[in-house]
Write an enzyme that holds these catalytic residues in place. Structure first.
Site, short mmCIF file in Angstrom:
data_model
loop_
_atom_site.label_atom_id
_atom_site.label_comp_id
_atom_site.label_asym_id
_atom_site.label_seq_id
_atom_site.Cartn_x
_atom_site.Cartn_y
_atom_site.Cartn_z
CG ASP A 146 1.53 2.50 -11.99
OD1 ASP A 146 2.55 3.73 -12.98
OD2 ASP A 146 0.59 2.95 -11.96
CG LEU A 147 7.41 2.50 -6.87
CD1 LEU A 147 6.55 2.28 -5.99
CD2 LEU A 147 8.64 1.71 -6.25
#
Length: 147
Positions: free
Chosen positions: A70-71
């Site tokens: 979930d960058l």
């Protein structure tokens, strides 16, 4: 316990008794906020250097078998020295287990803007729909565009 300058420090857990017994993660406060708010407030910041540090943090995670999953800028905090630190590991997986840090196997979540195409439409690509190192790199590219 290992640490890395571009990974937000985890200090411990707290059990909140708010009628539902929830768990809260404890980590240092970052007054600069997330990476996007930091570069907006500090227009002269060295954006290529900040992104290089994010990449170094991501490389470290991958070297120890962790997929962030979930960058994006809102999941990168900036410490008091002005250095970015990857945070929010709620959708992270640990190789080779491919389970989230919460312990359950899950398909990738997150915001579609940062998701690699094979995560949004895994059936078209013959993929599992789970986050990979490659999907983290795609998210890194989208994060660079965001910065």
């Amino acid at each position: 316990m290992t640490s890395h300058p571009n990974i937000h420090q985890f200090l411990g857990l707290s059990i909140q008794d708010n009628g539902r017994k929830s768990i809260a993660l404890i980590s240092p406060w970052r007054s600069h906020g997330n990476l996007l708010s930091y570069v907006r407030e500090n227009r002269s910041s060295n954006r290529p250097d900040l992104l290089a540090q994010v990449g170094i943090g991501l490389l470290y995670l991958h070297s120890v078998g962790i997929i962030h999953g979930d960058l994006k800028c809102s999941n990168i905090l900036v410490n008091n020295a002005g250095n970015p630190q990857l945070s929010d590991f709620g959708l992270s997986t640990v190789e080779p287990f491919q389970t989230t840090v919460s312990g359950s196997a899950s398909l990738s979540g997150g915001n579609p803007r940062w998701l690699a195409p094979e995560l949004m439409l895994p059936y078209l690509f013959g993929m599992s729909g789970r986050s990979t190192r490659e999907s983290d790199i795609y998210a890194f590219g989208m994060t660079a565009l965001e910065v």
